[in-house]
Design a protein around this motif. Structure first.
Motif: not given
Length: 331
Positions: A62-63, A84-87, A92-96
């Motif tokens: 999840i970085r 972080e800006q590039q992520l 939005r597409r990965m949640q935990m």
């Protein structure tokens, strides 16, 4: 078909002890070369003892942690070294969904504020549409719109986990990482949460990485199961095949530790003995050899690769064929 998530030799190491000028700091190898792929719409279970690196792997995916090395391909794009800006587009597409429903929710925020927050950060909708979205999400997880004005301390553990799930799906993610989402809940509530997660997956097309130490539960939700030991995947298999014919002695011992209704029933395999070694001092060769009844000199000298046993079943054991035959381990 391109996997939604693919890991190639992913590692996450932590430097321990010593001052800033020390040259000989200890290295904790929490995740130590993981290769894994998760297909879109699949549920991959990840099991293993406490301390094997499951949660560290989840936080790296999840970085929340930056990988030490390796590739982490999300929908074909390597996100391992992004800033972080590039992520931001990938967040939005990965949640935990976190393990502890009491620690994962800010007690000073109402349920509405907790669920609205990711929508605001992502710049989705206006105030009216966000509030409507909160009511919709609460309904999806079995809560009432009236609950939106309450605070987390006013709910039970199961209800708080439902709030956490509603927050996790608010942005319509592709991948949801479930880090032991039922371990802190009463047994009577666990099945309800698992059934709800399955319903949400079918309705929303979600992909799950389901991390747990409950082998009896993961069998019912996972399409495939990966077994992790000291930072590595030691077995990966379709769920039914893993329970029917495990190929790694560690997996076999874990399965033998599942409680049975008849305490006098004789087990074919002895439950796992001893403690997992420290990731600061991983054994040479096969990292399971210090607890394995099959260990030989070969196991001490050479680390076994994850080899294909057929039909999507992989195991990292020099004697995997013997383990699968059922005649490998003593009673």
């Amino acid at each position: 078909m391109t996997p939604l998530l693919e890991l190639r030799n992913l590692t996450k190491h932590f430097t321990m002890g010593g001052d800033i000028l020390s040259r000989n700091k200890a290295v904790l190898r929490a995740v130590d070369g993981v290769d894994l792929a998760i297909a879109r719409g699949e549920t991959l279970g990840l099991v293993g003892e406490s301390g094997c690196g499951k949660s560290t792997l989840a936080r790296t995916l999840i970085r929340l942690y930056r990988p030490t090395s390796g590739e982490m391909l999300f929908d074909g794009d390597d996100i391992a070294d992004l800033t972080e800006q590039q992520l931001r587009p990938y967040r939005r597409r990965m949640q935990m969904i976190f393990q502890d429903p009491y620690a994962s929710l800010n007690g000073r925020m109402t349920v509405r504020d907790l669920i609205v927050e990711p929508l605001e950060i992502a710049g989705i909708g206006d105030a009216a549409s966000r509030h409507a979205r909160v009511n919709e999400l609460l309904g999806r997880v079995g809560l009432n719109p009236d609950h939106a004005t309450r605070f987390p301390h006013e709910f039970s553990g199961g209800q708080r986990q439902r709030i956490g799930i509603a927050r996790a799906i608010a942005l319509n993610p592709d991948l949801v990482i479930c880090d032991e989402p039922i371990s802190a809940l009463d047994v009577s509530i666990q099945a309800q949460i698992v059934n709800m997660l399955e319903d949400l997956q079918n309705e929303l097309g979600l992909t799950y990485l389901f991390i747990t130490h409950d082998l009896s539960m993961v069998r019912h939700i996972a399409d495939r199961i990966g077994v992790m030991y000291l930072g590595k995947i030691v077995e990966l298999s379709p769920s039914d095949a893993l329970y029917r014919q495990p190929a790694h002695p560690y997996t076999k011992a874990l399965l033998a530790s599942i409680p049975v209704a008849d305490p006098s029933a004789r087990r074919e395999t002895a439950p796992l003995a001893g403690e997992i070694p420290s990731p600061l001092a991983i054994p040479s060769g096969c990292r399971f050899r210090t607890r394995c009844p099959l260990a030989t000199e070969l196991c001490a000298q050479t680390e076994p690769p994850l080899k294909d046993m057929g039909e999507g079943h992989f195991a990292a054991c020099h004697y995997a064929d013997r383990v699968m035959s059922g005649a490998a381990l003593p009673a």
